[in-house]
Design a protein around this motif. Sequence first.
Motif, PDB file in Angstrom:
ATOM      1  N   VAL A   1      33.055  69.678  32.722  1.00  0.00           N
ATOM      2  CA  VAL A   1      32.263  70.608  33.112  1.00  0.00           C
ATOM      3  C   VAL A   1      33.261  71.841  33.729  1.00  0.00           C
ATOM      4  O   VAL A   1      34.363  71.551  34.087  1.00  0.00           O
ATOM      5  CB  VAL A   1      31.485  70.127  34.450  1.00  0.00           C
ATOM      6  N   ALA A   2      32.700  72.872  34.106  1.00  0.00           N
ATOM      7  CA  ALA A   2      33.274  74.236  34.520  1.00  0.00           C
ATOM      8  C   ALA A   2      33.158  74.146  36.038  1.00  0.00           C
ATOM      9  O   ALA A   2      32.564  73.061  36.624  1.00  0.00           O
ATOM     10  CB  ALA A   2      32.592  75.195  34.102  1.00  0.00           C
ATOM     11  N   ASP A   3      33.702  75.438  36.570  1.00  0.00           N
ATOM     12  CA  ASP A   3      33.986  75.164  38.056  1.00  0.00           C
ATOM     13  C   ASP A   3      32.544  75.200  39.044  1.00  0.00           C
ATOM     14  O   ASP A   3      32.489  74.889  39.841  1.00  0.00           O
ATOM     15  CB  ASP A   3      34.637  76.517  38.631  1.00  0.00           C
ATOM     16  N   GLU A   4      31.421  75.593  38.211  1.00  0.00           N
ATOM     17  CA  GLU A   4      30.065  75.759  38.918  1.00  0.00           C
ATOM     18  C   GLU A   4      29.511  74.297  38.409  1.00  0.00           C
ATOM     19  O   GLU A   4      28.077  74.385  38.742  1.00  0.00           O
ATOM     20  CB  GLU A   4      29.652  76.711  38.719  1.00  0.00           C
ATOM     21  N   GLY A   5      30.003  73.446  37.562  1.00  0.00           N
ATOM     22  CA  GLY A   5      29.262  72.078  37.349  1.00  0.00           C
ATOM     23  C   GLY A   5      28.414  72.351  35.954  1.00  0.00           C
ATOM     24  O   GLY A   5      28.083  71.408  35.522  1.00  0.00           O
TER      25      GLY A   5
ATOM     26  N   ILE B   1      23.876  76.137  32.819  1.00  0.00           N
ATOM     27  CA  ILE B   1      23.832  75.013  32.038  1.00  0.00           C
ATOM     28  C   ILE B   1      25.257  74.962  31.131  1.00  0.00           C
ATOM     29  O   ILE B   1      25.808  74.120  31.393  1.00  0.00           O
ATOM     30  CB  ILE B   1      22.651  75.175  31.171  1.00  0.00           C
ATOM     31  N   PHE B   2      25.587  75.974  30.954  1.00  0.00           N
ATOM     32  CA  PHE B   2      27.085  76.172  30.201  1.00  0.00           C
ATOM     33  C   PHE B   2      27.835  77.145  31.096  1.00  0.00           C
ATOM     34  O   PHE B   2      27.418  78.312  31.430  1.00  0.00           O
ATOM     35  CB  PHE B   2      26.710  76.478  28.763  1.00  0.00           C
ATOM     36  N   GLY B   3      29.206  76.794  31.362  1.00  0.00           N
ATOM     37  CA  GLY B   3      30.085  77.608  31.908  1.00  0.00           C
ATOM     38  C   GLY B   3      31.166  78.325  30.970  1.00  0.00           C
ATOM     39  O   GLY B   3      31.566  77.419  29.887  1.00  0.00           O
ATOM     40  N   GLY B   4      31.484  79.372  31.163  1.00  0.00           N
ATOM     41  CA  GLY B   4      32.449  80.050  30.439  1.00  0.00           C
ATOM     42  C   GLY B   4      33.450  80.782  31.470  1.00  0.00           C
ATOM     43  O   GLY B   4      33.232  80.971  32.798  1.00  0.00           O
ATOM     44  N   GLY B   5      33.999  82.079  30.815  1.00  0.00           N
ATOM     45  CA  GLY B   5      34.801  83.140  31.374  1.00  0.00           C
ATOM     46  C   GLY B   5      35.731  82.599  32.212  1.00  0.00           C
ATOM     47  O   GLY B   5      36.464  81.521  32.054  1.00  0.00           O
ATOM     48  N   ALA B   6      35.935  83.159  33.583  1.00  0.00           N
ATOM     49  CA  ALA B   6      37.061  82.922  34.645  1.00  0.00           C
ATOM     50  C   ALA B   6      36.522  81.331  35.223  1.00  0.00           C
ATOM     51  O   ALA B   6      37.470  80.776  35.725  1.00  0.00           O
ATOM     52  CB  ALA B   6      36.766  83.780  35.620  1.00  0.00           C
ATOM     53  N   HIS B   7      35.343  80.893  34.915  1.00  0.00           N
ATOM     54  CA  HIS B   7      35.247  79.509  35.567  1.00  0.00           C
ATOM     55  C   HIS B   7      35.444  78.385  34.639  1.00  0.00           C
ATOM     56  O   HIS B   7      35.214  77.257  34.902  1.00  0.00           O
ATOM     57  CB  HIS B   7      33.550  79.448  35.799  1.00  0.00           C
ATOM     58  N   ALA B   8      35.689  78.682  33.270  1.00  0.00           N
ATOM     59  CA  ALA B   8      36.018  77.771  32.554  1.00  0.00           C
ATOM     60  C   ALA B   8      37.127  77.982  31.531  1.00  0.00           C
ATOM     61  O   ALA B   8      37.188  77.894  30.213  1.00  0.00           O
ATOM     62  CB  ALA B   8      34.889  77.329  31.700  1.00  0.00           C
TER      63      ALA B   8
ATOM     64  N   ALA C   1      14.534  87.005  49.694  1.00  0.00           N
ATOM     65  CA  ALA C   1      15.081  87.489  48.471  1.00  0.00           C
ATOM     66  C   ALA C   1      14.358  87.325  47.040  1.00  0.00           C
ATOM     67  O   ALA C   1      14.646  88.272  46.387  1.00  0.00           O
ATOM     68  CB  ALA C   1      16.636  86.895  48.494  1.00  0.00           C
ATOM     69  N   GLY C   2      13.809  86.416  46.793  1.00  0.00           N
ATOM     70  CA  GLY C   2      13.279  86.276  45.663  1.00  0.00           C
ATOM     71  C   GLY C   2      13.908  85.474  44.446  1.00  0.00           C
ATOM     72  O   GLY C   2      13.349  84.717  43.741  1.00  0.00           O
ATOM     73  N   GLN C   3      15.314  85.383  44.673  1.00  0.00           N
ATOM     74  CA  GLN C   3      15.973  84.406  43.796  1.00  0.00           C
ATOM     75  C   GLN C   3      17.216  83.881  44.473  1.00  0.00           C
ATOM     76  O   GLN C   3      17.649  84.590  45.307  1.00  0.00           O
ATOM     77  CB  GLN C   3      16.500  85.356  42.630  1.00  0.00           C
ATOM     78  N   LEU C   4      17.614  82.777  43.766  1.00  0.00           N
ATOM     79  CA  LEU C   4      18.891  82.168  44.487  1.00  0.00           C
ATOM     80  C   LEU C   4      19.756  81.761  43.150  1.00  0.00           C
ATOM     81  O   LEU C   4      19.229  81.087  42.144  1.00  0.00           O
ATOM     82  CB  LEU C   4      18.643  80.905  45.199  1.00  0.00           C
ATOM     83  N   LYS C   5      21.148  81.950  43.503  1.00  0.00           N
ATOM     84  CA  LYS C   5      22.145  81.597  42.082  1.00  0.00           C
ATOM     85  C   LYS C   5      23.015  80.803  42.990  1.00  0.00           C
ATOM     86  O   LYS C   5      23.922  81.157  43.642  1.00  0.00           O
ATOM     87  CB  LYS C   5      22.749  82.742  41.643  1.00  0.00           C
ATOM     88  N   VAL C   6      23.109  79.717  42.620  1.00  0.00           N
ATOM     89  CA  VAL C   6      24.055  78.544  43.243  1.00  0.00           C
ATOM     90  C   VAL C   6      25.201  78.111  42.218  1.00  0.00           C
ATOM     91  O   VAL C   6      26.298  77.670  42.831  1.00  0.00           O
ATOM     92  CB  VAL C   6      23.156  77.542  43.778  1.00  0.00           C
ATOM     93  N   GLY C   7      24.954  78.091  41.074  1.00  0.00           N
ATOM     94  CA  GLY C   7      25.684  77.394  39.895  1.00  0.00           C
ATOM     95  C   GLY C   7      24.819  76.338  39.098  1.00  0.00           C
ATOM     96  O   GLY C   7      23.919  76.813  38.700  1.00  0.00           O
TER      97      GLY C   7
END
Length: 434
Positions: free
Chosen positions: A203-207, A150-157, A385-391
């Motif tokens: 928005v940050a790199d991952e939206g 929902i919110f981007g930070g760090g190296a992505h923002a 896998a059980g989980q998916l992280k996309v951005g």
Amino acid sequence: MTDTTIINVLGRRVWDSRGRPTVEVDVRLKCGAFGRAIAPAGASMGSGEAVDLRDGGEAFGGLNVGRAVAAVNEEIGPALVGMDADLQEEVDRAMITLDGTGNRGRLGGNAIVATSMAVLQARAAAEKVPLWQYLAAGRDVRLPLPEIQIFGGGAHAARRVDIQDFMIMCPAAGSFAEALDWTAEVYRTAGLLMKKRGSLQGVADEGGYWPAFRSNEEVLEALVKSIEMAGFKPGDEVGISLDVAASEFGKAGVYTLALGNTSYDTDEWISILGQWLDDYPILSVEDPLGEDDRQGFQTFTRLYGGRCQIIGDDYLVTNAARVSEAAKDKAVTAVLIKPNQAGTITEAFQALAAAREQGLGTIVSARSGESEDVIISHLSTGWDAGQLKVGSFSRSERMAKWNECLRIEEALGSRARFAGRDGLAFAPWDREES
């Protein structure tokens, strides 16, 4: 019998979601089947992951991939022609041997992983089934629990806040589609909240939204408020997931935050994270400590592994040996799986299998530099896998992957199962154990 002999491998330069060059590979089999894949690229990277081959120089900031494309067309392709795509491990081993380095630095991790994924896609196409179905091989599989920024930070923002990803998970949703419905409402209300405060700044790199916050805690408070505004119960229906990416600001047991310009030792930083777990409905924490802080990971997991999922990313770099060692150390409860971080599909699956064997959770993950390639939607489902992280829940390179999971869920029909809360991985041991 279908002839799955590789007859052609073709590499080309395409562009990723940040407008940077990357490698795309086409693979054709003797039976006529065709596979295509695009290499993603990370911004926050572990020191042990496979490295991309870039051209250097002035063009495109040194990020051109002419050398990597040439590696596909002049070395990798000729070496693979005549091999059987049905033997993925042998194909991948041939590329690793041809490269001859420990980090894929000669031919390029980008060249190798794109080829590896394209071979897998071609093999599934030869069976005339979707990739997830080919990987499932008749076994029951689940749609993954999505982890959505929902919110981007760090190296992505541009490091406007220290924590890299402020995400949500919807473990109480009844289906993958419903999890996206809930996420859409939280994402929308978060935007309205930021607009009302006058702090919405793109928005940050991952939206995810890229607003100006005064502290990391302020982001967490805004996220809780957004969940409530959307009509959900924080922690019960919708919880928070953090990618701390602590290696970006922590070295040798010293963690220096840009917000406040304050440094903490490992114990002090763990105490801060523990306070966040007390104050906010956090279900999952990724890379809470730096990749060089093994003891910190052990301590954090011992203290908090029974109440939240603790994921290794930069710490484990999708490496089966590291995963097994971390499980032995009781340093994590779950593992992030990134094919380009490992270098090949075979190595990514080996890391996932090692995690599963040790009772750890698994999360298939995208990178910050992505493309329209939707392979991870199929990997996360077909590998169960059980989980998916996309951005986040915006930008087509992200939405393409969420939408592909919707299609998979629809194709499964009455057999569709959603991992939901069962996709989360908490420590099975007593967290008070020393």
